[in-house]
Enzyme design. Structure first.
Site, PDB file in Angstrom:
ATOM      1  N   ASP A 200      -5.811  -2.001  -6.572  1.00  0.00           N
ATOM      2  CA  ASP A 200      -7.058  -2.741  -6.760  1.00  0.00           C
ATOM      3  C   ASP A 200      -7.816  -2.048  -7.894  1.00  0.00           C
ATOM      4  OD1 ASP A 200      -9.659  -3.599  -6.715  1.00  0.00           O
ATOM      5  OD2 ASP A 200      -9.945  -3.375  -4.557  1.00  0.00           O
ATOM      6  N   GLN A 203     -12.783  -1.591  -9.935  1.00  0.00           N
ATOM      7  CA  GLN A 203     -13.783  -0.634 -10.435  1.00  0.00           C
ATOM      8  C   GLN A 203     -13.206   0.315 -11.486  1.00  0.00           C
ATOM      9  OE1 GLN A 203     -16.904  -0.897  -9.679  1.00  0.00           O
ATOM     10  NE2 GLN A 203     -16.806  -2.241  -7.888  1.00  0.00           N
ATOM     11  N   LYS A 226     -16.719  -7.876 -13.662  1.00  0.00           N
ATOM     12  CA  LYS A 226     -17.068  -6.452 -13.544  1.00  0.00           C
ATOM     13  C   LYS A 226     -16.793  -5.698 -14.841  1.00  0.00           C
ATOM     14  CE  LYS A 226     -16.139  -6.180  -8.575  1.00  0.00           C
ATOM     15  NZ  LYS A 226     -17.456  -6.138  -7.943  1.00  0.00           N
ATOM     16  N   CYS A 367     -19.046  -3.943   1.390  1.00  0.00           N
ATOM     17  CA  CYS A 367     -17.731  -4.521   1.740  1.00  0.00           C
ATOM     18  C   CYS A 367     -16.698  -3.425   1.972  1.00  0.00           C
ATOM     19  CB  CYS A 367     -17.237  -5.483   0.658  1.00  0.00           C
ATOM     20  SG  CYS A 367     -18.373  -6.807   0.322  1.00  0.00           S
TER      21      CYS A 367
END
Ligand code: PLP
Length: 413
Positions: A200, A203, A226, A367
């Protein structure tokens, strides 16, 4: 660098806005970054000059749109170091990308008794698809825990990833702790045990250079919004051979080779995973975003800048009595995300008080509820810095926190 930051700030008109009669201090970049003008202009140019559907028809606008759309796929391929543009699938975002892998690769390859290994710091987007898959298949979901520095515990990873493991799903950077995880080491552990690794990258991309081949990632997911890009566009990278072997995700137009009354065959990748009209505006905007990141911001400077801000603010935050910062204390191990709690002030109250001064931070469970439960809290405040944030804004946050603390202790003076 400061001159450079001013040059970059000038590209974001929103940063000149007043919020509650104060100049906006936008510190919620981990949720969504702001979008530079050049991206909006590229999207507008698509709408004004060559708006049409892609991969259909032979008219000029359709061909132009398709060419630009496919150019962005090549751009993304180069941006993340993929081998082929067939390995780049456009999705609606990181969440969509991760669900796609669980629903296709996961459905096909996980059986009862297998292990799926995630980390305790996963965002729900990289947890719930695996939780559901494990429930459905009778597989085991195992968690890599944190070490004493609130980083991923690699010793625990080495124990949890075994020959029973079929999928390792981990975040490259935690959206709460801000720490950068050693993906390559985890990938090697996964591969040694015959598992694939799903990363993932929500970020990570846009904060530092990501090279999926160097990381040895099998799948890598991220979102446009993002990384200074538009909403509703994301990317799934997958190794071509894995993508070829996976069943399709959504069914409909553009993802087929042939359809008869009784059955269908699928288009080759990446089209097999792009059913229906895609977010063409989003893809065009993503292309402009990548240009902006590479040519205007010089991506290697972004991490440096974020770490400089973290290095500056971290000790100052920690010197505020009653303030607890989560995640590693070493700034070189993190990006510009800092989560914290202050005394017994609820983060929502804190965020509201800061908002009155034009300072936008995030408050809530981010989250990542299992992580917060592990940290012993239900909620936290989070300030997340980006390339356009400055030390003067960091100072505003600090004084805003001190004011808020005073206010909640003593009320109005
Ligand atoms: N993963 C991480 C680490 C995130 O921080 C986020 C969003 O905050 C996501 C996944 C989900 O991203 P999106 O909502 O863009 O799909």
């Amino acid at each position: 660098m400061d001159k450079d930051i001013q040059r970059i700030r000038a590209e974001f008109p929103i940063l000149k806005k007043q919020v509650n009669n104060n100049l906006l201090v936008y510190l919620d970049n981990a949720a969504t970054t702001q979008m530079p003008q050049v991206v909006e202009e590229k999207i507008k140019s698509f709408d004004e000059n060559y708006r049409a559907n892609v991969h259909r028809g032979v008219h000029t606008l359709g061909l132009m749109a398709t060419e630009r759309y496919e150019n962005v796929r090549r751009q993304v391929k180069d941006f993340i170091g993929a081998k082929s543009s067939k390995e780049i699938i456009f999705t609606s975002g990181c969440t969509d990308s991760l669900n796609l892998i669980a629903a296709t690769y996961g459905e096909k390859n996980i059986k009862a008794g297998d292990d799926i290994v995630v980390s305790i710091m996963e965002h729900h987007s990289n947890l719930l698809p695996w939780q559901l898959l494990a429930h459905k298949k009778g597989a085991n979901l195992k968690y890599i825990e944190l070490n004493d520095h609130q980083e991923l515990d690699l010793k625990d990873a080495a124990q949890k990833i075994t020959s029973s493991t079929k999928i390792v799903a981990v975040t490259h950077v935690s959206n709460v702790l801000g720490c950068i995880n050693p993906i390559k080491e985890l990938a090697q552990l996964a591969h040694k045990n015959g598992a694939v690794i799903v990363v993932d990258g929500a970020q990570a991309v846009g904060h530092f250079e990501v090279d999926v081949r160097n990381l040895e990632a099998d799948f890598y997911a991220f979102s446009g919004h993002k990384i200074f890009g538009p909403d509703g566009i994301g990317v799934l990278y997958g190794k071509e051979q894995l993508l070829n072997e996976m069943p399709p995700y959504r069914l409909g137009g553009e993802m087929i080779a042939n359809v008869t009354r009784t059955g269908a065959t699928w288009a080759p990748v990446p089209q097999k995973f792009e059913a229906g009209t895609p977010n063409i505006e989003g893809v065009i905007g993503l292309g402009a975003t990548i240009d902006f990141l590479k040519d205007f911001c010089h991506i290697d400077q972004i991490k440096e800048h974020e770490q400089e801000l973290v290095e500056y603010i971290l000790p100052k935050l920690q010197s505020i009595n009653g303030l607890t910062v989560y995640g590693p204390q070493d700034p070189t191990k993190r990006i510009g995300v800092i989560s914290f709690n202050l005394d017994r002030i609820h983060p929502h109250d804190l965020a509201t008080a800061l908002d009155l001064e034009g300072i936008e931070i995030r408050a809530g469970h981010h989250c990542a509820q299992p992580l917060l439960q592990t940290l012993g809290v239900e909620v936290a405040a989070r300030a997340s810095f980006s390339i356009y944030n400055t030390k003067s804004e960091a100072n505003k946050l600090l004084s805003g926190l001190v004011d808020a603390k005073e206010f909640f202790k003593n009320g109005f003076k």
